[in-house]
Structure formats: structure tokens, C-alpha cells
Write a protein that holds these residues in place. Structure first.
Motif, PDB file in Angstrom:
ATOM      1  N   ARG A  73       0.918  -1.224   0.181  1.00 25.95           N
ATOM      2  CA  ARG A  73       0.020   0.029   0.267  1.00 25.95           C
ATOM      3  C   ARG A  73       0.882   1.176   0.152  1.00 25.95           C
ATOM      4  O   ARG A  73       0.545   2.197  -0.760  1.00 25.95           O
ATOM      5  CB  ARG A  73      -0.836   0.061   1.065  1.00 25.95           C
ATOM      6  N   LYS A 119       2.189   1.749  -3.559  1.00 26.46           N
ATOM      7  CA  LYS A 119       1.192   2.010  -4.319  1.00 26.46           C
ATOM      8  C   LYS A 119       0.783   3.357  -4.300  1.00 26.46           C
ATOM      9  O   LYS A 119      -0.103   4.050  -5.032  1.00 26.46           O
ATOM     10  CB  LYS A 119       0.194   1.137  -4.552  1.00 26.46           C
ATOM     11  N   LYS A 133      -0.671   4.534  -1.435  1.00 23.21           N
ATOM     12  CA  LYS A 133      -2.205   4.636  -0.865  1.00 23.21           C
ATOM     13  C   LYS A 133      -1.915   5.115   0.662  1.00 23.21           C
ATOM     14  O   LYS A 133      -3.107   5.293   0.987  1.00 23.21           O
ATOM     15  CB  LYS A 133      -2.702   3.043  -1.074  1.00 23.21           C
ATOM     16  N   LYS A 134      -0.919   5.201   1.018  1.00 19.34           N
ATOM     17  CA  LYS A 134      -0.599   5.591   2.468  1.00 19.34           C
ATOM     18  C   LYS A 134      -0.097   7.053   2.351  1.00 19.34           C
ATOM     19  O   LYS A 134       0.824   7.263   1.602  1.00 19.34           O
ATOM     20  CB  LYS A 134       0.292   4.766   3.287  1.00 19.34           C
ATOM     21  N   GLU A 135      -0.565   7.782   3.647  1.00 19.62           N
ATOM     22  CA  GLU A 135       0.127   9.321   3.478  1.00 19.62           C
ATOM     23  C   GLU A 135       1.474   8.894   4.021  1.00 19.62           C
ATOM     24  O   GLU A 135       1.888   7.961   4.441  1.00 19.62           O
ATOM     25  CB  GLU A 135      -0.698   9.837   4.776  1.00 19.62           C
ATOM     26  N   ARG A 147       2.333   8.358  -5.447  1.00 19.60           N
ATOM     27  CA  ARG A 147       1.048   8.854  -5.209  1.00 19.60           C
ATOM     28  C   ARG A 147       0.464   9.471  -6.172  1.00 19.60           C
ATOM     29  O   ARG A 147      -0.554   9.272  -6.666  1.00 19.60           O
ATOM     30  CB  ARG A 147       0.812   9.771  -4.078  1.00 19.60           C
ATOM     31  N   ARG A 153      -0.837   7.115  -9.054  1.00 19.59           N
ATOM     32  CA  ARG A 153      -2.101   6.557  -8.418  1.00 19.59           C
ATOM     33  C   ARG A 153      -3.103   7.474  -8.933  1.00 19.59           C
ATOM     34  O   ARG A 153      -4.284   7.153  -9.487  1.00 19.59           O
ATOM     35  CB  ARG A 153      -1.617   6.126  -7.116  1.00 19.59           C
ATOM     36  N   LYS A 154      -2.838   8.636  -8.493  1.00 19.37           N
ATOM     37  CA  LYS A 154      -4.030   9.801  -8.776  1.00 19.37           C
ATOM     38  C   LYS A 154      -4.436   9.949 -10.195  1.00 19.37           C
ATOM     39  O   LYS A 154      -5.394   9.970 -10.501  1.00 19.37           O
ATOM     40  CB  LYS A 154      -3.709  10.770  -8.122  1.00 19.37           C
ATOM     41  N   ALA A 202      -6.331   7.004 -11.509  1.00 17.86           N
ATOM     42  CA  ALA A 202      -7.621   7.065 -10.982  1.00 17.86           C
ATOM     43  C   ALA A 202      -8.585   8.080 -11.975  1.00 17.86           C
ATOM     44  O   ALA A 202      -9.626   7.992 -12.263  1.00 17.86           O
ATOM     45  CB  ALA A 202      -7.634   7.329  -9.517  1.00 17.86           C
TER      46      ALA A 202
END
Length: 85
Positions: A37, A40, A42-44, A72, A75-76, A79
Motif C-alpha cells: 500500500r 502504491k 495509498k498511504k500518507e 501517489r 496512482r491519482k 484514477a
């Protein structure tokens, strides 16, 4: 083909350190799922975790931060592509 340093992801940095995701997670005292995570994006961002990654991978913490941010953003972007379709 070598990946330029300014394009390396966290998983690339881990691989350059010669570590599998399972081995790196074990060394960090976390699950492979959590490391996945993080890789990828998905974590701050967490400075203490970043320092642990930097120490394990043998790089500067700033390199970890830049890779973390890149992951990050990727990933954004993915999305957003799906949102636009």
C-alpha cells in the motif's frame, strides 16, 4: 534499460536494494500488504516510516520522499483517467 533516478518508484528502490517485498516488510516489522500500500501511494507520507525505508534501502530520506510522492501522483493520475472515461 536503466530507470533514471528521478523516475524511480519505491518498489524500484526496494528492488535496487536487492530486497523482495516480503523481505523488506519483514525487516521493517510490517506486513507485505502494508508495504504494498505504501509502494502504491495509498498511504500518507510518514517521515519516520520514510527514514526506515531510507535506512533499509541505503538511500537518503529525501529520495524516499520524492519516490513516495511520485507513486501517489501516478496512482491519482490513473484514477483520474478512469474517472474521465
Amino acid at each position: 534499460m536503466p530507470i533514471p533516478d528521478d523516475e524511480l518508484s519505491l518498489s524500484d528502490r526496494r528492488a535496487h536494494a536487492g530486497l523482495t517485498q516480503s523481505r523488506a516488510a519483514e525487516s521493517l516489522g510490517i506486513s507485505a500488504t502494508l508495504l504494498g500500500r505504501i509502494e502504491k501511494g495509498k498511504k500518507e507520507y510518514d517521515l519516520s516510516r520514510a527514514q526506515q525505508l531510507a535506512d533499509l534501502y541505503g538511500v537518503d530520506v529525501d529520495m524516499i520522499e520524492r519516490s513516495w510522492q511520485r507513486d501517489r501522483e501516478r496512482r491519482k493520475a490513473i484514477a483520474t483517467r478512469f474517472d474521465d472515461s
